[in-house]
Motif scaffolding. Sequence first.
Motif, PDB file in Angstrom:
ATOM      1  N   ALA A 274       0.796  -1.234   0.000  1.00  0.00           N
ATOM      2  CA  ALA A 274       0.000   0.000   0.000  1.00  0.00           C
ATOM      3  C   ALA A 274       0.829   1.284   0.000  1.00  0.00           C
ATOM      4  O   ALA A 274       0.587   2.175  -0.826  1.00  0.00           O
ATOM      5  N   PRO A 275       1.821   1.446   0.890  1.00  0.00           N
ATOM      6  CA  PRO A 275       2.581   2.697   0.874  1.00  0.00           C
ATOM      7  C   PRO A 275       3.430   2.879  -0.378  1.00  0.00           C
ATOM      8  O   PRO A 275       3.699   4.010  -0.797  1.00  0.00           O
ATOM      9  N   ILE A 276       3.844   1.792  -1.001  1.00  0.00           N
ATOM     10  CA  ILE A 276       4.618   1.874  -2.242  1.00  0.00           C
ATOM     11  C   ILE A 276       3.737   2.434  -3.352  1.00  0.00           C
ATOM     12  O   ILE A 276       4.134   3.339  -4.093  1.00  0.00           O
ATOM     13  N   GLU A 277       2.523   1.888  -3.452  1.00  0.00           N
ATOM     14  CA  GLU A 277       1.592   2.361  -4.476  1.00  0.00           C
ATOM     15  C   GLU A 277       1.157   3.807  -4.199  1.00  0.00           C
ATOM     16  O   GLU A 277       0.969   4.592  -5.130  1.00  0.00           O
ATOM     17  N   ALA A 278       1.009   4.159  -2.939  1.00  0.00           N
ATOM     18  CA  ALA A 278       0.645   5.537  -2.594  1.00  0.00           C
ATOM     19  C   ALA A 278       1.742   6.502  -3.030  1.00  0.00           C
ATOM     20  O   ALA A 278       1.455   7.605  -3.516  1.00  0.00           O
ATOM     21  N   HIS A 279       2.993   6.073  -2.909  1.00  0.00           N
ATOM     22  CA  HIS A 279       4.108   6.923  -3.335  1.00  0.00           C
ATOM     23  C   HIS A 279       4.102   7.111  -4.847  1.00  0.00           C
ATOM     24  O   HIS A 279       4.452   8.188  -5.350  1.00  0.00           O
ATOM     25  N   HIS A 280       3.699   6.079  -5.582  1.00  0.00           N
ATOM     26  CA  HIS A 280       3.607   6.209  -7.041  1.00  0.00           C
ATOM     27  C   HIS A 280       2.603   7.307  -7.411  1.00  0.00           C
ATOM     28  O   HIS A 280       2.854   8.109  -8.319  1.00  0.00           O
ATOM     29  N   ALA A 281       1.475   7.333  -6.710  1.00  0.00           N
ATOM     30  CA  ALA A 281       0.468   8.363  -6.974  1.00  0.00           C
ATOM     31  C   ALA A 281       1.010   9.746  -6.628  1.00  0.00           C
ATOM     32  O   ALA A 281       0.739  10.730  -7.332  1.00  0.00           O
ATOM     33  N   GLU A 282       1.798   9.829  -5.566  1.00  0.00           N
ATOM     34  CA  GLU A 282       2.398  11.114  -5.176  1.00  0.00           C
ATOM     35  C   GLU A 282       3.405  11.582  -6.217  1.00  0.00           C
ATOM     36  O   GLU A 282       3.448  12.771  -6.560  1.00  0.00           O
ATOM     37  N   LEU A 283       4.200  10.652  -6.736  1.00  0.00           N
ATOM     38  CA  LEU A 283       5.165  11.006  -7.782  1.00  0.00           C
ATOM     39  C   LEU A 283       4.447  11.508  -9.028  1.00  0.00           C
ATOM     40  O   LEU A 283       4.896  12.462  -9.675  1.00  0.00           O
ATOM     41  N   ALA A 284       3.318  10.864  -9.360  1.00  0.00           N
ATOM     42  CA  ALA A 284       2.559  11.287 -10.529  1.00  0.00           C
ATOM     43  C   ALA A 284       1.992  12.689 -10.335  1.00  0.00           C
ATOM     44  O   ALA A 284       2.009  13.510 -11.264  1.00  0.00           O
ATOM     45  N   GLU A 285       1.523  12.988  -9.134  1.00  0.00           N
ATOM     46  CA  GLU A 285       0.991  14.333  -8.867  1.00  0.00           C
ATOM     47  C   GLU A 285       2.096  15.379  -8.987  1.00  0.00           C
ATOM     48  O   GLU A 285       1.895  16.443  -9.590  1.00  0.00           O
ATOM     49  N   GLU A 286       3.261  15.066  -8.442  1.00  0.00           N
ATOM     50  CA  GLU A 286       4.394  15.996  -8.547  1.00  0.00           C
ATOM     51  C   GLU A 286       4.792  16.184 -10.011  1.00  0.00           C
ATOM     52  O   GLU A 286       5.061  17.310 -10.452  1.00  0.00           O
TER      53      GLU A 286
END
Length: 252
Positions: A167-179
């Motif tokens: 879960a936290p790995i996938e959440a980081h992917h979404a954060e990278l995409a937003e950035e």
Amino acid sequence: MAEDMSIESYLAQGGVLTNPTNVPPRYRAELLKLMATFVDSELAGAAGFADIINEGPGIKERIAAARIVLEKTDNADRVLRIMGEFGADTARYATHHPWTARLERDADIGATRTEHDMRLAVFNYPLQGWADAVVMNLLMGRAVVVQMAEFSMVSYQPLADAFRAIAPIEAHHAELAEEGLAKLLEDGDKTAIQASVDYWWPRVAASFGSAESKKFDTLKGWGLRHSSNAELRNRWTAEAGAVLERLDLKAG
């Protein structure tokens, strides 16, 4: 589990299973379907994104994209190992399906799967360049965050543990995409980016499945589901919509 209690009653009261040997046949079939959908979607998603890495506008962007491909493949492997405990042929799984296969851009299959594998329908559509890939990664990334929260509570404990780690790995992917999307919007073509949002929004929304699932009550009774498809989709709509609003974009 009490000796006079059925496995179904045990699961309905919040019990968990920990070993393939005590899993009922119908439960096993649905559990394997859940795992295959996740593994196939991760492998197909990673394969599609891998083709975009060299279109990244800079080294940092390419490193981030490569890391996402690596981590999605690793996430797939983590769940595939659990499938292996149920007899899945893990040795040939990664090469058994055409993970890079895609439909035409203007295809519209809703939530229907193709004959290739168990990937979610959204992973059958092609990416068109870097900005389009970032938009898709953002919207689907937010969907995966919602799905991971749901699947982290499944009643098969080894899988729940795996999803909690993922879960936290996938959440980081979404954060990278937003950035990444925020950076693209600084000097990119907002009209083209909004067009990508309009394209991907309904396709990601369809990945949550039908609002009226005939299997939901059964899956809920087994502890394999807790929230309905509609509830999950509404959660994603609110969360993804809030991200787009921050970026001055409109939900599709």
